[in-house]
Design a protein around this motif. Structure first.
Motif, short mmCIF file in Angstrom:
data_model
loop_
_atom_site.label_atom_id
_atom_site.label_comp_id
_atom_site.label_asym_id
_atom_site.label_seq_id
_atom_site.Cartn_x
_atom_site.Cartn_y
_atom_site.Cartn_z
N LEU A 87 102.65 0.83 -45.05
CA LEU A 87 103.66 1.07 -44.52
C LEU A 87 103.44 1.48 -42.97
O LEU A 87 103.64 2.26 -42.35
CB LEU A 87 104.48 2.25 -45.19
N VAL A 88 102.96 0.62 -42.26
CA VAL A 88 102.65 0.66 -40.83
C VAL A 88 103.68 0.76 -39.96
O VAL A 88 104.95 0.65 -40.34
CB VAL A 88 101.65 -0.36 -40.44
N GLN A 89 103.49 1.35 -38.64
CA GLN A 89 104.49 1.49 -37.81
C GLN A 89 105.35 0.16 -37.44
O GLN A 89 104.67 -0.74 -37.34
CB GLN A 89 104.07 2.13 -36.49
N ARG A 90 106.38 0.31 -37.37
CA ARG A 90 107.62 -0.92 -37.13
C ARG A 90 107.33 -1.70 -35.84
O ARG A 90 107.46 -2.88 -35.77
CB ARG A 90 108.77 -0.44 -37.41
N PHE A 91 106.53 -0.86 -34.67
CA PHE A 91 106.30 -1.81 -33.57
C PHE A 91 105.20 -2.67 -33.74
O PHE A 91 104.99 -3.48 -32.90
CB PHE A 91 106.09 -0.91 -32.43
N ASN A 92 104.47 -2.43 -34.89
CA ASN A 92 103.24 -3.50 -35.04
C ASN A 92 104.00 -4.52 -36.13
O ASN A 92 103.16 -5.65 -36.36
CB ASN A 92 102.45 -2.63 -35.79
#
Length: 475
Positions: free
Chosen positions: A314-319
């Motif tokens: 669940l990595v950061q959405r900007f990535n």
């Protein structure tokens, strides 16, 4: 055995010749204890299981059902739609170059349904070179002797019907290749989630509920007291201020999953494990629908904890490189905000890459930082490992292991003890420990840095933070 013979022999059957409904050159009949009715899509699942059994070549397939009532209903559906099932199978018979296929339905050790498909292009149904296959649908797999009796009576009944319809006996090798489909009652706790994909097919997702294998006493004493005070006690009394989510942070092997199980055990709840493979779909929008359906079902259960191990996905959405992933994270944000959901516990090795909106208070209220175990915890871990594997060890050896395993994590201690036990043939002695230790290389400087980084990260979270990060002198 004689009583079984009479039960299988005396069942009344209605015989129907269905050759006119089969593809050209095939002929066949069905015999059922229940009158056959029009086609119904409810038997498609059974047909797919039978076809899968034919293609895979395995001897057994299992269809799990919830209870005996559902089991009985499914078997009755099969018997009442035997004609539909056999017509579907006829095409597969031709594709697989099978010359004859027998289908037998057994309930309570009674033969309640029979079907037979034959390649009529063959010169004789008694020919020795026929490629024969038999599928037996049963509610319970009998022992070898009972199975032999049932097969013998099935052979006699099929022969009798074949003589009546075709005036010929069946191939004596018809039961050389027998495969079983077992309609079994589920004997473990499972949450069933009904999913309907865009093209209309309904599937059932089965989420097993596991019993925790670890308890709160397996944790470090300080961490145990904090968890009991801030997590377990409020949740057990159903306080409105109780936490609704927990994030466990630490390097691999330090016991994050063990801690999650210990919390579940202290709450007397089962564990449902969720991974991306559980809910992600290749179909656009189906991942989000599946997640929503899963938690809609989980909300009905008050006796579970949801564990999401290695939540680093669940990595950061900007990535994100695709909008579908952003939509998935947004669904998680909504789920974690829902006050009616069960307690959610996530674990991670790299908290800095997880989307920060997921781990804010109100979604994951408590963050627990876990470092490498101190010498007192290593001693407790070693004793627990030896007890679980029934390994013989004395207190002096335990103290020596503790002194020689600075900066070892719990998983490495487990591996060390098992290797030493293998060397000592079930007994852990000094020579076996020295032999096993040579197989490990622990970079102490690297692990000191990891421990210091944990302390740094612990100061960056606005959540309620619990820490078990021993100092170097405690290690």
């Amino acid at each position: 055995m004689e009583r079984l013979s009479e039960m299988t022999k005396n069942k009344k059957m209605t015989i129907i010749d269905i050759s006119e409904y089969l593809p050209r050159s095939l002929q066949g009949f069905i015999a059922s204890s229940i009158p056959n009715i029009d086609a119904d899509e409810s038997v498609i699942k059974v047909i797919s299981k039978i076809i899968s059994t034919i293609y895979s070549g395995v001897n057994r397939k299992v269809i799990f059902v919830r209870d005996s009532e559902t089991q009985n209903k499914l078997l009755s559906t099969i018997l009442s739609h035997l004609k539909q099932i056999v017509i579907h199978l006829a095409t597969e018979v031709r594709l697989l170059n099978v010359d004859s296929l027998a289908l037998i339905v057994i309930r309570n050790k009674q033969i309640e349904g029979l079907a037979y498909i034959l390649n009529g292009a063959k010169d004789s149904i008694e020919s020795s070179d026929l490629n024969c296959l038999t599928i037996m649908i049963v509610d319970k797999l009998s022992n070898n002797e009972e199975t032999k009796v049932i097969i013998e009576h099935s052979k006699k009944m099929l022969n009798a019907y074949a003589r009546k319809l075709y005036r010929k006996s069946l191939n004596p090798h018809i039961f050389d290749d027998v495969r079983f489909i077992i309609i079994s009652i589920e004997n473990r706790d499972v949450i069933r989630v009904k999913l309907r994909e865009e093209y209309g097919r309904t599937t059932i997702l089965r989420l097993p509920v596991f019993s925790p294998q670890w308890n709160i006493n397996d944790l470090p004493d300080k961490l145990k007291m904090d968890i009991e005070t801030l997590i377990v006690d409020p949740l057990n009394i159903k306080a409105k201020y109780a936490p609704r989510g927990i994030l466990l942070i630490g390097p691999p092997g330090v016991g994050k999953s063990v801690t999650a199980e210990a919390i579940a055990q202290a709450l007397t709840k089962g564990i449902v494990r969720l991974t991306p493979s559980t809910y992600r779909s290749m179909w656009y929008g189906m991942t989000e629908k599946t997640l929503n359906n899963i938690f809609a079902s989980l909300k009905k259960r008050k006796d579970i904890v949801v564990l999401i191990d290695d939540a680093d996905f669940l990595v950061q959405r900007f990535n994100a490189i695709h909008e579908a992933y952003i939509a998935e994270v947004n669904i998680w944000l909504n789920i974690l905000q829902d006050p009616l959901r069960p307690l959610v516990i996530m674990t991670t090795n790299v908290p800095e890459i997880i989307d920060q909106a997921l781990i804010r208070p109100g979604r994951l209220d408590v963050v627990i930082f876990m470092g490498y175990p101190d010498k007192y915890m290593r001693k407790k871990i070693i004793k627990r490992i030896c007890e679980s594997y029934n390994i013989t060890i004395n207190d002096q050896i335990i103290e020596e292991i503790v002194q020689r395993t600075r900066w070892f994590n719990a998983a490495e201690l487990d591996s060390l003890i098992r290797m030493a036990a293998s060397k000592g043939h079930g007994i852990v002695n000094d020579d076996a420990i020295l032999w096993a230790l040579k197989r490990f290389y622990i970079n102490e400087l690297e692990r000191k840095t990891i421990q210091e980084n944990l302390r740094y990260y612990a100061t960056r979270f606005s959540n309620l933070v619990l820490t078990y990060i021993p100092n170097e002198y405690e290690i």
